[in-house]
Design an enzyme around this catalytic site. Structure first.
Site, PDB file in Angstrom:
ATOM      1  N   LYS A 287     -10.961 -32.963  35.167  1.00  0.00           N
ATOM      2  CA  LYS A 287     -10.637 -33.137  36.595  1.00  0.00           C
ATOM      3  C   LYS A 287     -11.174 -34.153  36.844  1.00  0.00           C
ATOM      4  O   LYS A 287     -10.642 -35.345  37.273  1.00  0.00           O
ATOM      5  CB  LYS A 287     -11.171 -32.441  37.015  1.00  0.00           C
TER       6      LYS A 287
ATOM      7  N   LYS B 108     -13.484 -37.739  34.219  1.00  0.00           N
ATOM      8  CA  LYS B 108     -12.681 -38.889  33.661  1.00  0.00           C
ATOM      9  C   LYS B 108     -13.191 -38.343  31.682  1.00  0.00           C
ATOM     10  O   LYS B 108     -14.622 -38.096  31.826  1.00  0.00           O
ATOM     11  CB  LYS B 108     -13.601 -40.323  33.612  1.00  0.00           C
TER      12      LYS B 108
ATOM     13  N   GLY C 127     -39.738 -35.958  39.551  1.00  0.00           N
ATOM     14  CA  GLY C 127     -39.941 -35.240  38.291  1.00  0.00           C
ATOM     15  C   GLY C 127     -40.118 -36.051  37.731  1.00  0.00           C
ATOM     16  O   GLY C 127     -39.649 -37.322  37.354  1.00  0.00           O
TER      17      GLY C 127
ATOM     18  N   HIS D 223     -40.508 -53.331   4.049  1.00  0.00           N
ATOM     19  CA  HIS D 223     -41.902 -53.625   4.571  1.00  0.00           C
ATOM     20  C   HIS D 223     -41.198 -55.284   5.299  1.00  0.00           C
ATOM     21  O   HIS D 223     -40.043 -55.840   4.990  1.00  0.00           O
ATOM     22  CB  HIS D 223     -42.937 -54.124   3.951  1.00  0.00           C
TER      23      HIS D 223
END
Length: 462
Positions: free
Chosen positions: A39, A41, A179, A439
């Site tokens: 509905k 994108k 949160g 390394h």
């Protein structure tokens, strides 16, 4: 083809986000005739309102921090501020390029793409744009939206969701973030880098509470050093407008004030009013219930992604979508091992993990059967060059495989690929220790940690 009532697709997919489009691409690749209905994108939350835009903001924040801190590397630079319009252009250009590429990919696979709001109308059909799209099988992949709490109205003005946060036309002078999970700490990190005064409110006792406790503590230490404030262990009670901002009150009476409140308590499934329950699909708290092969209790209907109660990660959606397509094409896909999925929180510093926490390992195997080792990034040359701090923590079943890898530090998300192989291939520390790591790289820290766990530490103390 969708307008031809005689057409019956092999697979009709409702939702074009990560899970839906992955199923469409894989199904078409395997010879299925696929219809994909979306509905909004193509690409869904991840591409347009989640993973991609948030990481673009975080990278812009990283550049801001580098400009501020350039002098410590011997580089003369000045930081003049954030141009949010230009930041959004950069972010939107990234999204646009990926969106065009995805549209081209779907077209090239000959997937029938239908733009419109669909609704499940039978166990084998979806109604969209006044037409009925028939399929031998239907996949529900309608995703999720930001959640709120009872009595807390997200108005898009001073009380906003992550969707609003991604398009905010300014850097707020101050922000409260409700949160302390992935979404909350990523916004906290980006906004702090942009110059905002940030406070995170988390009702549980740690930031990123689903991670290993050691990772949470390391992130909390790093946030304190960056000046990001947080309040842990007390739940939200109410929010109200002040003269020029918003005031948050916690259950213990403590109050906080800021210009904006970002509600980042998670995302809930998009399933209401879409015909799922009417067609007999078993649900729980809005989530569609599935078995390990993503099949619902209705034989012709499957569901994937944020719509089902599994990890809300785009790459989980990809895997679940492909699993459904392969099952329908007659292959024998292996169910997803959710513990084996890599998880990354892209704040500064990054938190990355795969496998189970030390606490979970002790619960499963017994405390005396679990070995944990921490390797400090202070011993890693590339991390010193980057001036990042953190640790790699390994969790091992005694004399057995590594069952958890937990990492904190800049760019640790780029190390989780090897960690994923270590966990999923049930590697022994001695087996990883045999591999030679380049390394100086941060990847070398993963090798060094396994050398130490195998009893032959190199650049670390016994």
């Amino acid at each position: 083809m969708a307008n031809d009532a005689s057409t019956v697709f092999d697979l009709v997919i409702l939702g074009g986000g990560s899970g839906g489009y992955a199923a469409a691409l894989r199904g078409a690749q395997l010879g299925l005739d696929v219809a994909l209905i979306e509905k909004n994108k193509l690409g869904g939350t991840c591409l347009h309102n989640g993973c991609i835009p948030t990481k673009a903001l975080l990278h812009a924040g990283e550049i801001a921090d580098q400009a501020r801190e350039a002098e410590q590397f011997g580089v003369k630079a000045t930081f003049e501020g954030i141009d949010m319009a230009a930041v959004h252009k950069y972010k939107d250009d990234v999204i646009s390029g990926l969106y065009k590429g995805l549209q081209g990919l779907v077209a090239s696979r000959k997937v029938t793409y239908i733009e419109g709001e669909g609704k499940l109308s039978s166990p084998t059909s979806v109604d969209v744009n006044g037409q009925r799209v028939q399929g031998r099988h239907v996949l529900l992949a309608t995703g999720s939206v930001p959640k709120s709490l009872p009595g807390l109205e997200i108005d898009g003005n001073r009380i906003i969701s992550s969707d609003h946060g991604l398009t905010l036309d300014r850097v707020p002078k101050s922000a409260i973030i409700l949160g302390g999970g992935v979404i909350g700490v990523e916004f906290a990190s980006a906004w702090k880098s942009f110059g905002a005064d940030v406070t995170v409110i988390e009702g549980l006792k740690h930031l990123v509470p689903v991670e290993d406790e050691n990772s949470s503590k390391l992130l909390e230490r790093a946030f304190r050093k960056r000046g990001i404030k947080f309040n842990l262990g007390t739940f939200f009670e109410k929010a109200e407008y002040t003269e020029d901002g918003v005031r948050v009150t916690l259950a213990d009476g403590k109050t906080f004030e800021a210009e904006v409140l970002l509600v980042a308590i998670g995302r809930g499934p998009v399933s209401q009013g879409l015909g799922y329950e009417e067609q007999g699909v078993a649900m729980d708290r809005g989530y569609v219930l599935v078995d390990e092969y993503m099949q619902t209790n209705v034989p012709t209907i499957s569901a994937v992604g944020d719509l089902v109660p599994t990890l809300q990660l785009a790459h989980v959606g990809f895997a679940e979508g492909m699993l459904v397509a392969e099952r329908l094409a007659g292959l024998k896909p292996v169910p997803v091992d959710y513990d084996g999925v890599p998880r990354v929180t892209y704040c500064h510093p990054e938190v990355a993990s795969v496998g189970i926490t030390e606490a979970k390992a002790k619960e499963i195997y017994g405390a005396d059967k679990v070995v944990a080792l921490k390797y400090n990034l202070a011993g890693n040359g590339k991390s010193k060059i980057l001036k990042t701090a953190g640790e790699i923590k390994l969790v091992q079943v005694k004399d057995g495989a590594v069952v958890g890898v937990h990492m904190v530090g800049d760019r640790m998300g780029e190390q989780v690929g090897e960690a994923q192989l270590i966990y999923n291939w049930e590697a022994l520390p001695a087996e990883v220790a045999q591999l030679i790591h380049a390394h100086p790289t941060q990847n070398e820290a993963l090798g060094e940690a396994h050398l130490a766990l195998a009893g032959k530490p190199l650049h670390s103390h016994d």
